[in-house]
Design a protein around this motif. Structure first.
Motif, PDB file in Angstrom:
ATOM      1  N   MET A 267      43.707  28.286  43.945  1.00 15.86           N
ATOM      2  CA  MET A 267      44.979  28.673  44.878  1.00 15.86           C
ATOM      3  C   MET A 267      45.339  29.952  43.701  1.00 15.86           C
ATOM      4  N   PRO A 268      45.515  31.048  44.407  1.00  8.56           N
ATOM      5  CA  PRO A 268      46.147  32.208  43.629  1.00  8.56           C
ATOM      6  C   PRO A 268      47.484  32.174  43.020  1.00  8.56           C
ATOM      7  N   ASP A 269      47.673  32.712  41.906  1.00 10.89           N
ATOM      8  CA  ASP A 269      48.939  32.520  41.102  1.00 10.89           C
ATOM      9  C   ASP A 269      50.112  33.386  41.874  1.00 10.89           C
ATOM     10  N   PRO A 270      51.164  32.907  42.389  1.00  8.57           N
ATOM     11  CA  PRO A 270      51.741  33.826  43.226  1.00  8.57           C
ATOM     12  C   PRO A 270      52.501  34.605  42.570  1.00  8.57           C
ATOM     13  N   GLN A 271      52.691  34.468  41.082  1.00 10.22           N
ATOM     14  CA  GLN A 271      53.400  35.581  40.168  1.00 10.22           C
ATOM     15  C   GLN A 271      52.574  36.589  39.644  1.00 10.22           C
ATOM     16  N   SER A 272      51.387  36.531  39.617  1.00 12.97           N
ATOM     17  CA  SER A 272      50.248  37.207  39.502  1.00 12.97           C
ATOM     18  C   SER A 272      50.442  38.719  39.994  1.00 12.97           C
TER      19      SER A 272
END
Length: 615
Positions: A472-477
């Motif tokens: 899952m992609p890091d939403p903060q990145s």
């Protein structure tokens, strides 16, 4: 009661804030290098006002509540130049010279909506950068753009649903003048503007509303925490806050329609629901302004009370989204059965969505484990907006895959035909028209480390059951955000260019064929052949008739639709080699009850040969 900082033409500014919890309120006003404090006067029902001379635009201000040494921004701030924790700024509402005086709005029946996210729509990610793209959208056949929420949120990248200042245009996007210039340019192109607004919660960072009054309640819970209090003691202040917000966008920014986010999370057991009061206020504004403006509700309730007129017990909202249409189409094309898709996946589901708007019209839902929905058969079809993709359905997937990543090119064209030839108001999600393959992922840029980690863990928990949950992609990145930007050059290459032209052709047909501009359910027929995977539909208006055939099956099949003695001329065939399809032997002119072949995952449209097209 108008709220916020109302800059007056003579150089004065009237400040109004709803703060029923306070015994006194002070205004701390800063202009250039000078700062002064002004005591505000208490009015009825918790309002405080102060009219200040020589308070120029660009002045910043904060409120001192009671004897606290902490100063707070204005909940109705129109600009937050230093972010959600900084001071509010006075805005000159007359700073822009509008050039759209001839614009008076657009009827819902003419809406073809294009949803976009300002930050990822262009490389620049600003409102100003949208303007040069408007001509291309108009040529495509779009008549309205829908902007995802613009309210000030923390950081510089976010979907917008974490906004904490509902009156303030996000500074990184271009602020108030950026939005006004975009709206003005849209109207010059003949395009309406829809703004997504959030009246069900505040974002978690930078929300100081509880310092002022009982904006929130724990009597009800939303997916985002405490609900806004629309029916408790002092709730008239909260109701006024959001009604004034709607009127603010319509009046000051000349927005043509508001998309009301997730109204199923607006809890109100008053005798007059907040939405009904809102609709009344907007109707009054429409009459006084001589402009057509609309409210379109997002709801998963399948409740027609939302769009029924007030005189027959409804709320009077102009239109609502039909998620059932998307779910039925998506499950049919992809075969997905997780989550709410388990209630869909059969051809009969899509047939019902096409015919009746709601598949679940007080029908048992296995996903919800209860009966769900209401009958919409008495409502005109222009009261329903539909899509094959939107920010929710794409972005709330773990990896944010668009339909172009999930199904074949032929299925994409079939999806386009199913959406744009439907009897509803269609919405396209940015990039859909050329088969954008970049994902649209969930992203934030909160400044509170604990909140950032909570968001990360929340997303992980949501997708814990997925096979590849650790990807899952890091939403903060920032990388997650950058990956979600459109690749504008893609639309000029190979099949992507063909697909865009296919969408354009469909929209031209929709615009010029009277039968496709008919929204009376009595002027359409739809049926399906389950074994063959065939959906057939006929629509008509006066002497204009169209006959459509869609094959959702995985093999070519022969059908013989029942047709009248008139000849039918083929107008569109998605399997045609012109559209990079496998080719088809369907006749150019269809005789009475003639059998013909239709390719797998394709759509064919016939017009009655006597049709005279509108100019």
């Amino acid at each position: 009661m108008e709220i916020g900082a109302n800059y007056l033409a003579d150089g004065r500014c009237k400040f109004t804030v709803w703060a029923p919890r306070c015994q006194k309120v002070g205004l701390q006003l800063s202009q250039e290098s000078e700062s002064r404090r002004v005591e505000m006067q208490q009015q009825e029902r918790g309002y405080w006002t102060a009219t200040v001379a020589s308070a120029s635009p660009n002045s910043t201000y904060l409120y001192q509540l009671d004897d606290s040494s902490t100063l707070r921004p204005d909940p109705a701030s129109q600009l937050q130049p230093q972010g959600v924790h900084g001071p509010s700024q006075v805005v000159d509402r007359n700073a822009l010279q509008w050039t759209d005086s001839s614009w008076s709005g657009m009827p819902l029946e003419e809406f073809v909506i294009y949803e976009l996210h300002v930050g990822t729509f262009t490389p620049e990610g600003t409102l100003a950068a949208i303007v040069p793209r408007l001509q291309s959208l108009k040529e495509l056949g779009i008549t309205a753009i829908e902007l995802m929420p613009l309210a000030q949120f923390p950081g510089d990248r976010n979907w917008g649903y974490d906004g904490t200042y509902p009156f303030s245009v996000h500074t990184a996007y271009g602020g108030p003048n950026g939005l006004k210039q975009l709206v003005d340019a849209c109207h010059q192109q003949g395009l309406a503007v829809v703004l997504d607004v959030v009246y069900n919660h505040f974002g978690p960072e930078g929300n100081y509303s509880s310092c002022y009054g009982p904006y929130l309640t724990d009597r009800y819970r939303t997916p985002w925490g405490s609900a806004l209090d629309f029916d408790g003691p002092n709730s008239d202040g909260i109701r006024n806050f959001f009604i004034q917000n709607a009127l603010f966008w319509l009046r000051e920014y000349r927005i043509d329609a508001l998309r009301l986010d997730a109204i199923h999370a607006i809890y109100d057991f008053s005798a007059k629901h907040f939405l009904a009061e809102l609709a009344e206020a907007v109707d009054t504004f429409e009459e006084q302004s001589h402009r057509q403006v609309h409210l379109i509700a997002e709801s998963d309730l399948n409740d027609t009370r939302i769009i029924r007129p007030a005189d027959i017990g409804g709320y009077g909202i102009d239109a609502q989204w039909s998620d059932d249409f998307h779910h039925a189409l998506h499950a049919l094309l992809t075969g997905e059965q997780q989550g709410y898709y388990q209630d869909f996946g059969q051809l009969c589901d899509f047939e019902k969505a096409w015919r009746a708007s709601f598949v679940y019209d007080w029908k048992y839902s296995h996903y919800r484990q209860r009966y769900h929905g209401s009958d919409a058969s008495d409502r005109p079809t222009y009261q329903f907006a539909i899509c094959a993709q939107n920010h929710d359905q794409v972005g709330n997937r773990m990896l944010g895959e668009r339909l172009a990543r999930l199904v074949s090119f032929e299925a994409i064209k079939l999806s386009a035909a199913a959406t744009l030839l439907s009897p509803y108001i269609p919405l396209l999600f940015m990039g859909e028209e050329y088969g954008e393959t970049a994902p649209f992922r969930y992203f934030v840029s909160h400044t509170d480390p604990e909140l950032v980690e909570a968001v990360r863990q929340g997303r992980k928990a949501e997708f814990a059951h997925w096979r590849n949950a650790n990807e899952m992609p890091d939403p903060q990145s920032i990388h997650t955000f950058e990956q979600s930007k459109l690749d504008w050059d893609m639309q000029f290459r190979g099949k992507h260019a063909v697909l865009r032209q296919f969408y354009r052709e469909l929209l031209q047909i929709r615009r010029h064929n009277p039968a496709l501009r008919q929204f009376d359910r009595a002027c359409q027929e739809v049926s399906s052949l389950k074994t063959e995977g065939i959906l057939l539909f006929r629509r008509w208006q006066a002497n204009s008739q169209i006959l459509g055939v869609m094959n959702f099956g995985d093999r070519k099949t022969t059908i013989a639709p029942v047709t009248a003695a008139n000849q039918w001329t083929k107008r569109l065939d998605s399997a045609d080699m012109k559209w990079e399809g496998p080719g088809n032997a369907a006749p150019s002119v269809l005789q009475q009850n003639e059998a013909f072949e239709i390719q797998a995952l394709s759509a064919i449209l016939y017009e009655k040969s006597t049709l005279t097209r509108a100019s």
